[in-house]
Structure formats: C-alpha cells, structure tokens
Enzyme design. Structure first.
Site, PDB file in Angstrom:
ATOM      1  CB  VAL A 362     -22.664  20.142  20.408  1.00 12.83           C
ATOM      2  CG1 VAL A 362     -23.064  21.916  19.754  1.00 12.83           C
ATOM      3  CG2 VAL A 362     -23.704  20.349  20.767  1.00 12.83           C
ATOM      4  CB  SER A 681     -30.098  40.435  19.531  1.00 15.04           C
ATOM      5  OG  SER A 681     -29.147  40.263  18.699  1.00 15.04           O
ATOM      6  CE  LYS A 724     -26.227  37.780  19.927  1.00  7.49           C
ATOM      7  NZ  LYS A 724     -27.546  38.063  19.794  1.00  7.49           N
TER       8      LYS A 724
END
EC number: 3.4.21.53
Length: 780
Positions: A362, A681, A724
């Site tokens: 990134v 999660s 997500k």
C-alpha cells in the site's frame, strides 16, 4: 598642598573626539573627516591656532550635540595640518591646559563654545605630594617593565619631570585605559586626587599584568612540551630515514591525528578515540588487536557527528511532492504536514516516531522516501524482518576481529548526516532467541527521552539520535511488542479499493512501466476497463505490487512486438487481457442466487483486503455434537460455540423442537478449507446459520453481516469495516448488518460506495435474526 589655578574665560571652536582623549602636555596626531570638525580646524587656523578638544560619550555618534560630549576637555594648539586623500586631514596637536564648557555658541558651520580655562600655577611640593610623586614614578617604572608595550626611553623622559601636574598627565597619556577612566583623571582638577587615582589604576593594571604573565608562562610550558615532542618525532623520522626504514606507521598515525582534529568530535568521543590512537601507536603492526583498533578509529571518523542537512520547511512544496508521489493516503499526508508545520514553529522539536501500519503493497516504504524528499533530508532504510540478534541493533563488543557497530549506526554512516529520515521496515517481523531480544534494544533507539545518548556496544560512546526522524512500518499492530508500540504514533494505511487502484495504475504504474521497458506512450496504452479486469481477475491483494507486475508482464510482451515491428501501436483493452495474461486466476465471492436454509453470507478481512464467506450449517442424525470444518482458528471455534449456546437458549422463541437439538449433530463448514481462517467477526454469521438450519427458516441472500456475539446475544464491534463493505459491494450485496458501535467507522467508507449501500446497525442478536431470517412459508 592643593593645586592652584589661573582661571580664564575664552571662546574657541570645538573639535569633538571619537574614541580618543588628549591630555595637557601631550602631542598627538588626529585624523579628521567630519565637515563640522574640518570647519572648526580651519576657523582655529585663522586665529591663534588654538582649539578646544572634548571627547564624545558614544564614539558611533556622527553628529553629536551638547549632551553627547563631556564638559571637561583640553585646550590644544594646532602644530601641523596635512591634507589626506578623500577630503580628510591629519592634524598634529599639543595639549595646553584643562578647560570646562560653560555654554555653546549657536553656530551652524561648526561647534563653538565658551570655556573656563584652568592654567596651572607652579607651587612648591609638600611631603604628601612628594611621596605621591615618587610612588607614581616607581609604579610607572614597574608597569613599563611588566607590560613591555612602552619603550624604556619613555620612562627616562618621564622621571625627569618635576611638575606633579605635568607628570600625572604625561603618565596618564601613556596608559592603556578606557575613555571613561581617562576622563575621570582629566576632570580631577585637584593634583592630590589625580595622583591618588593614577596610583590606584597602576596598582590594578599590575595585578592584571601579573596574571597575564602567569598564564603566558603556563601556555609557554605547554607549547615547549608540544614542540619538544614534535622535535623528537622529527628526529625519529630522520634516524629511520638514515637507516633506510620506511616509517609508514608513523605517517599513518599522523594522518589519523589530522583527521581527528578536523572531525569536530564531541568531547567524550574525542577522548575515547585519542586514547585508542595512542594505543595503536604503541602496538606492533602485526598484532591482531591493531586491526581492531584501526577499524574502530575509522568507524569513529566516518560517522557524521556534526553534519546535518537543512530542512525544507515549505508546506506547499511538501504537499505537492507527497501528492505527486502517492495517490490518496490523506491521513498519513496530513500527519506529515502537521510535523513540518511544528518544525517551522519549534526549531528544537524532538523527532517523532511514526509507525505506518497496513497490508503489503500500500506504499508504506515509498511514503518514507517521499517524506525524506519533502523534508530535503537524506534517506536510509533498515529491514528488520527476521532480525533476532540484539547485536544487530546495539552492535558487537570489540572483543574479536569481526566486530562491528549495529545496523542503526551503520545506517547513520550510510546517510552521511545526523538527521536523516530513518525507515525501520517490517518492525513486526522481528523474532527473539537465545542471543537476546532486538525489540527491547530498539526501545532506546525509539524513545525520544533516551535516544540523544544512544550507546552502541562497538562505539562505547554516546551518539545523538534525537534529530533523526524515525519511521517504522508494520503489517499488523498486534505483532509489535507493547513497550515498543507505546513509543510510536500509529498511522493506519488501509487497503486500496478498486476505485483507488484504477487511478494509481493509470497515473503512476503504467507510465513507470512504459518508461522502464523502453517503450513510448504512442506504442502502448491501457484502457480503464483493462485495468479493472486485471485488478478483479488477475490480482488479489490490498496493495498494488501484483498489479504492477501484471502491467509489467504486458509491457514485456508488447516490447517484443515492437522489436519485430517498430510501427506497432497496442491499445490494451478488457477483451485483449486474456491474450497477454492467460486465463483468469482469481474470482471474488459472489452473493448466493437464492435464499437458502443454513447458508449465511459473512464478511471477512484479510491481509489482501476484504472478501465474503458463505457459512454453511447442516443437521444430521446424531447425538447433538458440534462439528467444525474449514480450517478454523481458535477464535472462530469459540464464536461457533457461543453462537450455538445462544440459539439453544432461544430455542422456544425460534420454534426449535427440543428433540431436534438432542437427536441431531450440527456441522458448521466454511468453504475453501485449505485457507486458514480466524478472527473475531464471524459470531453473528454463525449464529444466524445455526438458527436458520434449526428453525428451517431461510437466510436472505441479499444481505451480508459481520460482528461478534456474546452468550447473552449482545453484538460486539469489529475491525476492517471499510474492506468488508467493499467486498460486499463487489459481490453484488447492498445491505450489510454491522454492530451499532461501528457507526463511527462508516466515515472511512468511500462516499460513492456508501450511497449505494444500506447499513443496518444492531445491538443484539435478536435484531440480526429479525432482519436476516425469512418466514418458513415464504421459503416454501
């Protein structure tokens, strides 16, 4: 006996003096350049050649008025005038007597004053005056002998003066005194006071001269010792030359001494290196330790102890550089610009320790280079991946030939300045073994309160790291030791979205690869559709490294075509991607086409970004056991247990017969079993699939969810909401159930994605089931 005067009142032109005072009975040259002063001298020459000399209180004043000039001065006779180049003149004057200004006569061309003139009248000496005169002469003789600034013949001419007043003035004119001290003597009209003042001044001057003499003796002894050593060394060289011996060792030591002198080392390091050089000089050349000592001295001299680069503190220029080098990354850029702003206001600010955390590719490392470029500092990078020896950070002790400093000091040497941007890459990849804990060694490096005196085992002297700007990078905060993390400011770099990757590829990666492969922009071009297809079907990553590799692969194939035919011009489109890259390698999860019982779409965060997971639950005849497959981690296994307990506790409300719980085994499976899965999660997703399978109610296929669950059904917050949400949107799902506590994280989701999606905020599992489960009749 008191001095007696003949007082006379006269009107004379005045010559103000700068930095000089003329006593009666003295002859002196004066350089005159001011217009008014030259006019005053010309006026005096038209009369009896007498002029009044008074000293200015401030020598820098070019146009003094009455308050700027002392009242008491000297009436002098002009003996000679010599005109100099540039309109100035040199005047020879002789002091006649003291005088005091009574008032100034208004006159523009020069200063003119009415004075009260005091002419000495000769009187006989009494015992006190005789004693003072003899004391003054004796002190003056001693002063001349000690100072050696006044010729001895001057003493001979002074001691022959019989008049006390004249003697005092002549001696005062030979002393090196400040103007205000000389003025005090000039204003002392009483001869007894004048002689006493001169005796006191001479006594103080002789004390100072005695101290100077002692200091000079001490300095001379030191110089003699140095000269003696130099003479002996030169003799040794001459003897060795006569014997035909090559004095390479001595020449080497002398060269090192010169380098040490020029290196501008701190006191502690200078003392240490001089001690080691003395040892080296006395050692036989063939001794192994001599190599260690020589290497140590070379390391000390190679470090930038006092070399610094000047920071470029132009915020607009820095912002422009960061925007040119990187797309997006708003928060890291904002923090860097804040640092520059503070540096501009507070010059002595201690360097911050920034920690850039994000998935691979990134732009963490390249952002560090851009910071150095924006600041105008040197850049050095140190990779900490796999480092497990404390000596890599602190250096090796000088107990063997191969010893060397740690990689921090090596990096400073490589940078060539004491204030570089120092990038510590992959700080979360360090390990620990029997050779020590390198993470603990880094505590001193990264603590702003300690790193000004960083001690390397090899150097054995403190090196100042406080001006270094340390930037660390990591893929995950959880793997960084807590004490180390406490000293750093964490800046999160989230994964790039598809909308981010497209402009990055078109504006940065494609031009870069075209240039590196020797192509021209007219020979190859990429459409936006081709870039999107590469991103979706040929890469799976959070960053853009793999994307750049795929673009490079296409450029190589096009370069081969260009070599065969120079007129080749290729426009890479979505339809032609398969020609260059082959069949698609990846596919992202997509939403279920129909609503099914026991199948729920969950959302997961991975190091390559977000993705969706289908969690399947099946009931089979058995004894109520729970079976988990799909290579789940401990956290997901616990989430499954918690979800099952919750569903059992709500069996009556959900219409689940008790016999079904006792007579059936429950099998939870997550596809792609070869891929490890873990994370806090998936709790509500598993609980929804369990509730669906047991109650025979289908789960909506157009909805995805993420969140953790407690035994009582409370929904807990999760991380990675941005990734997500993008995964759900990519899979064609526009409704997401998320924990209510994650509402604050919705600001990170791109605006264009947020507009297209519906977010359902929930606090309890009951709300999840109400939204996700369809009635059994609807399904049938």
């Amino acid at each position: 006996m008191s001095e007696q005067f003949i007082v006379d009142y006269r009107e004379l032109p005045m010559l103000p003096l700068r930095g000089v005072l003329v006593f009666p009975y003295t002859v002196i040259h004066l350089d005159v350049g001011r217009k008014k002063s030259i006019n005053a001298i010309e006026e005096a020459m038209l009369g009896n050649k007498e002029i009044f000399l008074a000293t200015q209180k401030e020598a820098q004043n070019d146009d003094p008025n009455e308050e700027d000039i002392y009242e008491v001065g000297t009436v002098a006779e002009i003996k000679q005038i010599l005109k100099m180049p540039g309109g100035t003149m040199r005047v020879l004057v002789e002091g006649i007597c003291r005088a005091k200004v009574l008032n100034y006569v208004p006159y523009d061309a020069f200063l003119k004053v009415v004075i009260e003139e005091y002419k000495n009248e000769t009187v006989e000496k009494d015992a006190e005056l005789e004693a003072l005169t003899r004391t003054l002469i004796y002190q003056f003789e001693q002063y001349v002998r000690m100072s050696k600034k006044i010729p001895p013949e001057t003493v001979a001419s002074v001691v022959t003066i019989d008049e006390p007043a004249r003697l005092a003035d002549v001696i005062a004119s030979h002393l090196t005194l400040r103007i205000h001290e000389k003025q005090a003597i000039l204003e002392a009209l009483d001869i007894t006071k004048r002689l006493n003042a001169l005796c006191d001044i001479l006594a103080k001057e002789m004390e100072v001269l005695e101290l100077e003499r002692k200091i000079n003796i001490r300095v001379r002894k030191q110089m003699e010792k140095t000269q003696k050593e130099y003479y002996l060394r030169e003799q040794m060289k001459a003897i060795q030359k006569e014997l035909g011996e090559k004095d390479e060792r001595t020449a080497e030591v002398e060269e090192l001494r010169e380098k040490i002198t020029e290196a501008n080392l701190p006191a502690e390091a200078l003392e240490k290196v001089n001690k080691e050089l003395d040892r080296l000089e006395k050692m036989p050349p063939m001794v192994a330790e001599a190599v260690v000592v020589r290497n140590y001295i070379d390391w000390i001299l190679s470090l930038p102890w006092s070399k610094e680069t000047r920071d470029r503190l132009n915020l607009d220029q820095a912002e422009k550089i960061l925007d040119e080098d990187h797309y997006g990354l708003e928060k890291p850029k904002e923090r860097i610009l804040e640092y520059l702003a503070i540096r501009k206001l507070a010059k002595k600010m201690k360097g911050p320790i920034l920690c850039l955390v994000g998935p691979p590719g990134v732009g963490k490392t390249s952002l560090g280079k851009s910071v150095a470029h924006a600041l105008g500092r040197n850049f050095v990078r140190l990779s900490l991946g796999g480092v497990k020896d404390e000596a890599e950070i602190r250096g090796h002790r000088r107990t063997y030939v191969g010893a060397m400093p740690g990689r921090i000091i090596q990096g400073i040497k490589q940078a060539g300045s004491k204030n570089p941007v120092f990038l510590l890459d992959e700080i979360d990849k360090m390990t620990t073994d029997f050779r020590g804990d390198p993470a603990s060694a880094l505590l001193e490096v990264l603590d702003p309160e300690q790193n000004s005196t960083f001690s390397d085992h090899y150097l054995e002297t403190a090196f100042d790291l406080s001006k270094v700007m340390f930037i660390t990078t990591a893929n995950s905060v959880y793997n960084i030791p807590k004490p180390l993390l406490d000293r750093m400011e964490v800046i999160e770099l989230s994964s790039y979205t598809e909308e981010d990757k497209v402009p990055i590829a078109l504006d940065y990666l494609v031009p870069k690869q075209i240039k590196e492969h020797g192509l021209k922009p007219t020979q190859i071009s990429f459409s936006e559709g081709s870039i999107r297809k590469i991103i979706r079907e040929y890469t799976r990553e959070a960053g853009v490294r793999s994307l750049e590799r795929q673009i490079a692969s296409i450029c190589r194939k096009v370069a081969r075509e260009v070599v065969k035919d120079k007129d080749t011009s290729v426009n890479v489109t979505a339809n032609s991607i398969n020609k260059y890259l082959g069949v698609e390698r990846y596919h992202y999860g997509t939403a279920e086409k129909e609503s099914q019982v026991g199948v729920t779409t969950g959302l997961a965060w991975t190091e390559t970004g977000g993705d969706i997971l289908s969690i399947e639950v099946a009931l089979v005849k058995g004894k109520g056991k729970l079976l988990l497959t799909g290579k789940l981690g401990d956290v997901m296994k616990e989430s499954a247990q918690a979800g099952l307990t919750y569903v059992r506790s709500k069996a009556d409300e959900l219409g689940i017969p008790f016999e079904q719980l006792e007579e059936n085994d429950i099998h939870i499976h997550i596809p792609e079993g070869a891929i490890p899965k873990d994370g806090p999660s998936a709790g509500i997703t598993m609980a929804t699939s369990l509730a669906s399978a047991m109650s025979a109610r289908p789960v909506r296929n157009d909805i995805a969810m993420t969140g953790e669950i407690t035994l009582r059904g409370r929904v807990l917050p999760i991380g990675g909401l941005k990734e997500k949400s993008l995964a759900a949107h990519r899979a064609g799902i526009n409704t997401i159930i998320i924990p209510a506590e994650n509402k604050k994280d919705m600001d990170d989701i791109p605006a264009q994605i947020k507009k297209k999606m519906q977010f359902i905020l929930v606090d309890h599992m009951d709300e999840v089931l109400a939204e996700a489960l369809l009635p059994a009749t609807d399904f049938q």
